[in-house]
Design an enzyme around this catalytic site. Structure first.
Site, mmCIF file in Angstrom:
data_model
loop_
_atom_site.group_PDB
_atom_site.id
_atom_site.type_symbol
_atom_site.label_atom_id
_atom_site.label_comp_id
_atom_site.label_asym_id
_atom_site.label_seq_id
_atom_site.Cartn_x
_atom_site.Cartn_y
_atom_site.Cartn_z
ATOM 1 N N HIS A 167 0.849 -1.205 0.000
ATOM 2 C CA HIS A 167 0.000 0.000 0.000
ATOM 3 C C HIS A 167 0.880 1.249 0.000
ATOM 4 O O HIS A 167 2.065 1.181 0.314
ATOM 5 C CB HIS A 167 -0.919 0.035 1.226
ATOM 6 C CG HIS A 167 -2.141 -0.835 1.086
ATOM 7 N ND1 HIS A 167 -2.145 -2.162 1.415
ATOM 8 C CD2 HIS A 167 -3.391 -0.561 0.629
ATOM 9 C CE1 HIS A 167 -3.344 -2.680 1.183
ATOM 10 N NE2 HIS A 167 -4.120 -1.729 0.692
ATOM 11 N N LYS A 227 -0.448 4.850 4.503
ATOM 12 C CA LYS A 227 -1.306 3.904 5.240
ATOM 13 C C LYS A 227 -0.728 3.632 6.628
ATOM 14 O O LYS A 227 0.453 3.323 6.764
ATOM 15 C CB LYS A 227 -1.449 2.602 4.445
ATOM 16 C CG LYS A 227 -2.456 1.651 5.070
ATOM 17 C CD LYS A 227 -2.859 0.538 4.129
ATOM 18 C CE LYS A 227 -3.816 -0.438 4.763
ATOM 19 N NZ LYS A 227 -5.098 0.176 5.155
#
Ligand SMILES: NC(=O)c1ccc[n+]([C@@H]2O[C@H](COP(=O)([O-])OP(=O)(O)OC[C@H]3O[C@@H](n4cnc5c(N)ncnc54)[C@H](OP(=O)(O)O)[C@@H]3O)[C@@H](O)[C@H]2O)c1
Length: 258
Positions: A146, A150
């Site tokens: 990600h 995040k």
């Protein structure tokens, strides 16, 4: 169908609105009539109200991406007075809030999903099926990537996939999950479900679930290419839910009939 979006000012609410408004041919069955927000942002070019009664009065159903308190409040009001269908992707509900949604779903049609992506939900079913058929001699490893912003790890989606694998093997996920490996004595044990996490750049979300056998490897993979995938999934869910009866809380697995 006349749809209202709860959380219209939010990231997903805005993507949902743009998707419907900018693709009238694809979404000609959907009449986006209202947004519900705490305030009406001037750039939204859509009727926005902060009054939940006005909101429910004007719609056939609601798509909600907001906050747990708001979703629960709307579900309870809907239950008491309106009986409209509700699709919600709002996450972060505690056990009491989930219980309240389960109760409301006895009386009004509600579909709730922590991940609205069609691909991820299908992937879960494939992972469950593969884990059920491939024995413990196939090592299950989940890798996810990600963007650098995040905060949580592993992702909720990675955990969903790990739980699907554990379900397939009929074991308790928390007994077999291994989160990251580091050190001199981290030999893999039979039956482990291992997680590996990468963070960087602007990656929206990539998940691989691998089954490593002695003589073959199977990898099931999903990549998110655009945040619109959540909005597309929510519309898919709304189209499926609109004629369904109340009685139990529905999931994306129900909408996909898997
Ligand atoms: N299921 C999935 O696939 C999926 C995917 C992505 C995100 N999500 C979840 O969906 C939710 C929303 O995500 P997001 O990224 O769009 O968050 P966000 O940008 O923070 O938006 C949340 C919105 O909810 C609105 N809201 C909160 N209370 C409200 C109330 N009482 N009345 C009306 N509006 C209210 C907020 O309005 P204000 O602007 O007025 O404060 C805000 O615009 C989160 O729970 C997120 O985790 C789920």
């Amino acid at each position: 169908m006349k749809i209202g979006i709860s959380g219209i000012n939010g990231r997903v609410g805005r993507v949902l609105k743009s998707l419907i408004v900018e693709n009238p041919d694809q979404y000609k069955d959907i009449n986006l009539v209202f947004g519900l927000a705490r305030y009406a942002a001037s750039d939204l070019t859509l009727d926005v109200t902060d009054d939940a009664d006005t909101f429910f009065d004007g719609v056939d159903g609601v798509i909600d991406f907001s906050l747990p308190d708001n979703f629960v409040r709307l579900a309870e009001l809907n239950c008491d007075k309106y009986g409209k269908f509700m699709v919600s992707g709002t996450t972060g509900m505690d056990a009491a809030q989930m219980d309240a949604i389960e109760v409301a779903a006895q009386h009004v049609p509600i579909l709730h999903a922590g991940n609205m992506s069609l691909g991820v939900n299908l992937l879960c079913a494939l992972v469950r099926q593969s884990a059920a058929r491939l024995g413990v001699e196939y090592d299950i490893e989940i890798a996810e990537t990600h963007h650098r912003m995040k905060r949580d790890a592993p992702s909720g989606t990675a955990l969903m996939l790990g739980r699907a694998a554990a379900d397939g093997r009929e074991v308790a996920h928390d007994d077999v999950a291994v989160f990251g490996r580091h050190g001199a004595d981290v030999l893999r044990k039979e039956g482990e479900i291992g997680y590996a996490v990468q963070r960087g750049g602007g990656v929206i979300g990539a998940h691989d679930v691998s089954f490593f056998g002695g003589s073959e490897e199977l990898t099931l993979s999903h990549k998110a290419l655009d945040r619109a995938l959540f909005a597309e999934g929510a519309i898919f869910a709304a189209r499926w839910l609109k004629d369904k009866p109340a009685g139990r809380l529905y999931s994306m697995q129900d909408a996909l009939e898997i």
